[in-house]
Design a protein around this motif. Structure first.
Motif, PDB file in Angstrom:
ATOM      1  N   LEU A 274       0.821  -1.209   0.000  1.00 33.04           N
ATOM      2  CA  LEU A 274       0.000   0.000   0.000  1.00 33.04           C
ATOM      3  C   LEU A 274       0.858   1.264   0.000  1.00 33.04           C
ATOM      4  O   LEU A 274       0.466   2.287  -0.569  1.00 33.04           O
ATOM      5  CB  LEU A 274      -0.921   0.005   1.224  1.00 33.04           C
ATOM      6  N   VAL A 275       2.009   1.204   0.628  1.00 34.14           N
ATOM      7  CA  VAL A 275       2.914   2.358   0.645  1.00 34.14           C
ATOM      8  C   VAL A 275       3.706   2.450  -0.657  1.00 34.14           C
ATOM      9  O   VAL A 275       4.012   3.553  -1.129  1.00 34.14           O
ATOM     10  CB  VAL A 275       3.869   2.273   1.854  1.00 34.14           C
ATOM     11  N   SER A 276       4.029   1.314  -1.254  1.00 29.38           N
ATOM     12  CA  SER A 276       4.872   1.288  -2.446  1.00 29.38           C
ATOM     13  C   SER A 276       4.130   1.737  -3.704  1.00 29.38           C
ATOM     14  O   SER A 276       4.737   2.323  -4.603  1.00 29.38           O
ATOM     15  CB  SER A 276       5.437  -0.116  -2.665  1.00 29.38           C
ATOM     16  N   ILE A 277       2.833   1.440  -3.802  1.00 25.58           N
ATOM     17  CA  ILE A 277       2.078   1.794  -5.015  1.00 25.58           C
ATOM     18  C   ILE A 277       2.107   3.299  -5.282  1.00 25.58           C
ATOM     19  O   ILE A 277       2.411   3.730  -6.403  1.00 25.58           O
ATOM     20  CB  ILE A 277       0.639   1.256  -4.927  1.00 25.58           C
ATOM     21  N   PRO A 278       1.811   4.163  -4.297  1.00 24.69           N
ATOM     22  CA  PRO A 278       1.901   5.602  -4.570  1.00 24.69           C
ATOM     23  C   PRO A 278       3.306   6.069  -4.929  1.00 24.69           C
ATOM     24  O   PRO A 278       3.464   7.011  -5.720  1.00 24.69           O
ATOM     25  CB  PRO A 278       1.443   6.237  -3.245  1.00 24.69           C
TER      26      PRO A 278
ATOM     27  N   ARG B 155      14.783 -17.028   4.620  1.00 29.25           N
ATOM     28  CA  ARG B 155      15.005 -15.617   4.297  1.00 29.25           C
ATOM     29  C   ARG B 155      15.157 -15.383   2.800  1.00 29.25           C
ATOM     30  O   ARG B 155      14.774 -14.329   2.288  1.00 29.25           O
ATOM     31  CB  ARG B 155      16.232 -15.100   5.059  1.00 29.25           C
ATOM     32  N   SER B 156      15.713 -16.341   2.085  1.00 28.24           N
ATOM     33  CA  SER B 156      15.827 -16.188   0.638  1.00 28.24           C
ATOM     34  C   SER B 156      14.446 -16.107   0.001  1.00 28.24           C
ATOM     35  O   SER B 156      14.186 -15.260  -0.859  1.00 28.24           O
ATOM     36  CB  SER B 156      16.618 -17.363   0.045  1.00 28.24           C
ATOM     37  N   SER B 157      13.530 -16.967   0.439  1.00 28.18           N
ATOM     38  CA  SER B 157      12.154 -16.908  -0.048  1.00 28.18           C
ATOM     39  C   SER B 157      11.509 -15.590   0.340  1.00 28.18           C
ATOM     40  O   SER B 157      10.784 -14.973  -0.448  1.00 28.18           O
ATOM     41  CB  SER B 157      11.334 -18.061   0.530  1.00 28.18           C
ATOM     42  N   GLY B 158      11.779 -15.149   1.570  1.00 30.68           N
ATOM     43  CA  GLY B 158      11.204 -13.889   2.037  1.00 30.68           C
ATOM     44  C   GLY B 158      11.650 -12.707   1.200  1.00 30.68           C
ATOM     45  O   GLY B 158      10.844 -11.844   0.844  1.00 30.68           O
ATOM     46  N   HIS B 159      12.941 -12.657   0.857  1.00 26.89           N
ATOM     47  CA  HIS B 159      13.436 -11.561   0.026  1.00 26.89           C
ATOM     48  C   HIS B 159      12.845 -11.617  -1.379  1.00 26.89           C
ATOM     49  O   HIS B 159      12.617 -10.574  -2.004  1.00 26.89           O
ATOM     50  CB  HIS B 159      14.966 -11.597  -0.035  1.00 26.89           C
ATOM     51  N   ALA B 160      12.596 -12.826  -1.887  1.00 28.77           N
ATOM     52  CA  ALA B 160      11.959 -12.947  -3.195  1.00 28.77           C
ATOM     53  C   ALA B 160      10.549 -12.365  -3.157  1.00 28.77           C
ATOM     54  O   ALA B 160      10.139 -11.627  -4.066  1.00 28.77           O
ATOM     55  CB  ALA B 160      11.917 -14.415  -3.622  1.00 28.77           C
ATOM     56  N   PHE B 161       9.793 -12.663  -2.096  1.00 29.57           N
ATOM     57  CA  PHE B 161       8.449 -12.102  -1.958  1.00 29.57           C
ATOM     58  C   PHE B 161       8.499 -10.591  -1.729  1.00 29.57           C
ATOM     59  O   PHE B 161       7.650  -9.852  -2.220  1.00 29.57           O
ATOM     60  CB  PHE B 161       7.715 -12.783  -0.807  1.00 29.57           C
TER      61      PHE B 161
ATOM     62  N   TRP C  46       6.894  -5.410  -3.272  1.00 32.88           N
ATOM     63  CA  TRP C  46       7.168  -3.981  -3.152  1.00 32.88           C
ATOM     64  C   TRP C  46       7.702  -3.363  -4.433  1.00 32.88           C
ATOM     65  O   TRP C  46       7.628  -2.142  -4.604  1.00 32.88           O
ATOM     66  CB  TRP C  46       8.151  -3.742  -2.006  1.00 32.88           C
ATOM     67  N   SER C  47       8.230  -4.173  -5.354  1.00 33.79           N
ATOM     68  CA  SER C  47       8.739  -3.636  -6.614  1.00 33.79           C
ATOM     69  C   SER C  47       7.905  -4.123  -7.800  1.00 33.79           C
ATOM     70  O   SER C  47       7.445  -3.313  -8.608  1.00 33.79           O
ATOM     71  CB  SER C  47      10.206  -4.034  -6.813  1.00 33.79           C
ATOM     72  N   GLY C  48       7.682  -5.441  -7.891  1.00 35.93           N
ATOM     73  CA  GLY C  48       6.979  -5.987  -9.037  1.00 35.93           C
ATOM     74  C   GLY C  48       5.498  -5.639  -9.068  1.00 35.93           C
ATOM     75  O   GLY C  48       5.022  -4.917  -9.944  1.00 35.93           O
ATOM     76  N   ILE C  49       4.735  -6.131  -8.084  1.00 35.68           N
ATOM     77  CA  ILE C  49       3.291  -5.890  -8.057  1.00 35.68           C
ATOM     78  C   ILE C  49       2.998  -4.404  -7.891  1.00 35.68           C
ATOM     79  O   ILE C  49       2.111  -3.849  -8.556  1.00 35.68           O
ATOM     80  CB  ILE C  49       2.640  -6.719  -6.936  1.00 35.68           C
ATOM     81  N   ALA C  50       3.735  -3.743  -7.003  1.00 36.79           N
ATOM     82  CA  ALA C  50       3.530  -2.302  -6.795  1.00 36.79           C
ATOM     83  C   ALA C  50       3.822  -1.521  -8.067  1.00 36.79           C
ATOM     84  O   ALA C  50       3.151  -0.530  -8.366  1.00 36.79           O
ATOM     85  CB  ALA C  50       4.409  -1.807  -5.651  1.00 36.79           C
ATOM     86  N   GLY C  51       4.833  -1.952  -8.832  1.00 37.25           N
ATOM     87  CA  GLY C  51       5.160  -1.261 -10.075  1.00 37.25           C
ATOM     88  C   GLY C  51       4.055  -1.372 -11.101  1.00 37.25           C
ATOM     89  O   GLY C  51       3.695  -0.384 -11.760  1.00 37.25           O
ATOM     90  N   VAL C  52       3.487  -2.569 -11.252  1.00 35.28           N
ATOM     91  CA  VAL C  52       2.395  -2.769 -12.199  1.00 35.28           C
ATOM     92  C   VAL C  52       1.165  -1.970 -11.755  1.00 35.28           C
ATOM     93  O   VAL C  52       0.556  -1.227 -12.540  1.00 35.28           O
ATOM     94  CB  VAL C  52       2.050  -4.261 -12.330  1.00 35.28           C
ATOM     95  N   ALA C  53       0.785  -2.114 -10.480  1.00 30.32           N
ATOM     96  CA  ALA C  53      -0.403  -1.426  -9.974  1.00 30.32           C
ATOM     97  C   ALA C  53      -0.229   0.086 -10.030  1.00 30.32           C
ATOM     98  O   ALA C  53      -1.169   0.816 -10.385  1.00 30.32           O
ATOM     99  CB  ALA C  53      -0.685  -1.876  -8.544  1.00 30.32           C
ATOM    100  N   GLY C  54       0.953   0.570  -9.676  1.00 31.45           N
ATOM    101  CA  GLY C  54       1.195   2.003  -9.697  1.00 31.45           C
ATOM    102  C   GLY C  54       1.096   2.588 -11.088  1.00 31.45           C
ATOM    103  O   GLY C  54       0.537   3.674 -11.286  1.00 31.45           O
TER     104      GLY C  54
END
Length: 410
Positions: free
Chosen positions: A220-224, A333-339, A344-352
């Motif tokens: 929610l913070v990343s999209i704007p 943690r590797s899985s966590g960083h992938a998510f 915060w970058s992939g989905i937020a970038g498309v939605a933004g």
């Protein structure tokens, strides 16, 4: 096994390479929306087209990352990516139909979106075992980003936005020449090391309610923030601002970022409660930034507000990366960083890109920023609630099914 550096490698050339790569990237990120608008695309069409980048990166990053891990010539892989970026960018600049433009941009983003990450990999390969700090090389990337944005504005003002294609090609060409000037990396002994699966433990990660909440509120913070990155140049020019003001805005947003990151590294306490508290605070600063941007009446006001970017964006993503590490047990943690990157970058970038373009086109930039502030406020409140529960009950990384431990972090 990854390549080992030749001892004759030149730090000066490597810094120059980093400077030119970052300079080319900021040219595209800042001025390409203006180029598209000049070609007749509306705000929604621009947002849809630029949303391809984060979408393609979901597939491109693992592809190039795995290639870099398995193929013994990192420098050649980066050269392939630079060549593809240059060729497909020029195809996009010269496109006369939507079909050609969209096809060229898909291929461009496949080569371009992982380029900075692979640049870091290349740098680390050269400086490995030399004792030279990575930050001294990454600093030249920030310098290239800030200075290129500042100096390109007046050039494009005089020469016209159509000259963007030549400037972009010149910087990428300089990066390729710098790469060619670097001494070859010597192949290390031993066999190839297969990269670990970054999605190991995927079910355990998404069943962690704290980590899942952290991803949702962060989204929610990343999209704007993506809306601002995509449409800032259009907002300034719609207000009557020049391309020089656009360059000034990007310069002001970048020149303090390294200092903020160093302060975070030195002074922030690495515990879950402390970092959640900082994340809530930085999110509130984002809310204030979007409100100021929506209320701005002149292009110079919008440019000056971008000074807050170093604190908000830099602090937000630094703390987010640290929390990803602390919220999960070491094996996951590797899985966590992938998510974290995906959300915060992939989905937020498309939605933004899509949502921002629709809001800008139909309701104007001020309403787009006000809506962004509302989304960010929800995220800030969510982080505040998370901080309260963790502060009261503590958090242990091992209790990944939502059970609380007795410690407030580590």
């Amino acid at each position: 096994m990854r390549e080992e550096p030749d001892k004759s490698s030149s730090p000066f050339v490597l810094k120059g390479f980093t400077f030119f790569v970052y300079g080319a990237m900021v040219l595209f990120a800042t001025y390409f929306p203006l180029y598209l608008q000049d070609r007749g695309l509306n705000k929604l069409e621009i947002g849809l087209l630029l949303a391809f980048g984060p979408l393609v990166s979901i597939f491109a990053n693992p592809f190039w990352g795995l290639s870099s891990d398995r193929y013994p010539h990192v420098r050649r892989i980066v050269l392939m990516m630079l060549t593809g970026t240059l060729l497909f960018a020029e195809l996009a600049f010269g496109a006369h139909t939507y079909e050609t433009l969209y096809t060229a941009m898909l291929l461009f983003y496949f080569c371009q979106t992982p380029l900075l990450a692979q640049t870091h990999t290349l740098t680390l390969s050269y400086i490995s075992d030399t004792g030279r700090p990575f930050g001294s090389f990454r600093l030249w990337g920030s310098v290239g980003w800030a200075l290129t944005a500042l100096l390109a504005g007046p050039v494009l003002e005089r020469a016209g936005i159509s000259s963007l294609a030549f400037l972009f090609a010149a910087l990428l060409g300089a990066a390729m020449l710098s790469l060619a000037a670097l001494p070859p990396l010597s192949r290390g002994s031993g066999g190839f090391a297969v990269a670990p699966n970054p999605f190991r433990g995927i079910g355990r990660v998404i069943r962690n309610p704290y980590f899942l909440s952290f991803l949702i509120f962060g989204l929610l913070v990343s999209i704007p923030n993506t809306m601002n990155t995509t449409f800032l140049s259009l907002y300034i020019t719609d207000m009557g601002g020049s391309r020089s003001i656009v360059g000034l805005a990007v310069f002001l947003s970048a020149f303090l970022e390294i200092g903020v990151l160093k302060l975070c590294e030195r002074y922030l306490r690495r515990s879950v409660p402390a970092l959640l508290g900082w994340l809530a605070l930085v999110s509130l600063l984002f809310v204030f930034r979007w409100w100021l941007t929506a209320q701005a009446t002149t292009p110079r006001e919008v440019a000056l507000i971008q000074i807050m970017h170093s604190t908000t964006f830099g602090g937000f993503f630094y703390v987010g990366a640290q929390l990803t590490r602390l919220l999960l047990p070491r094996p996951f943690r590797s899985s966590g960083h992938a998510f974290f990157t995906l959300g915060w970058s992939g989905i937020a970038g498309v939605a933004g890109g899509v949502l921002g373009g629709w809001l800008f086109q139909n309701f104007g930039a001020q309403n787009m920023y006000e809506f962004g502030g509302f989304l960010t406020l929800i995220g800030a409140v969510g982080f505040g609630v998370m901080w309260f529960f963790v502060f009261q009950s503590g958090y242990a990384p091992g209790s990944h099914n939502g059970e609380h431990g007795g410690s407030g972090g580590q």
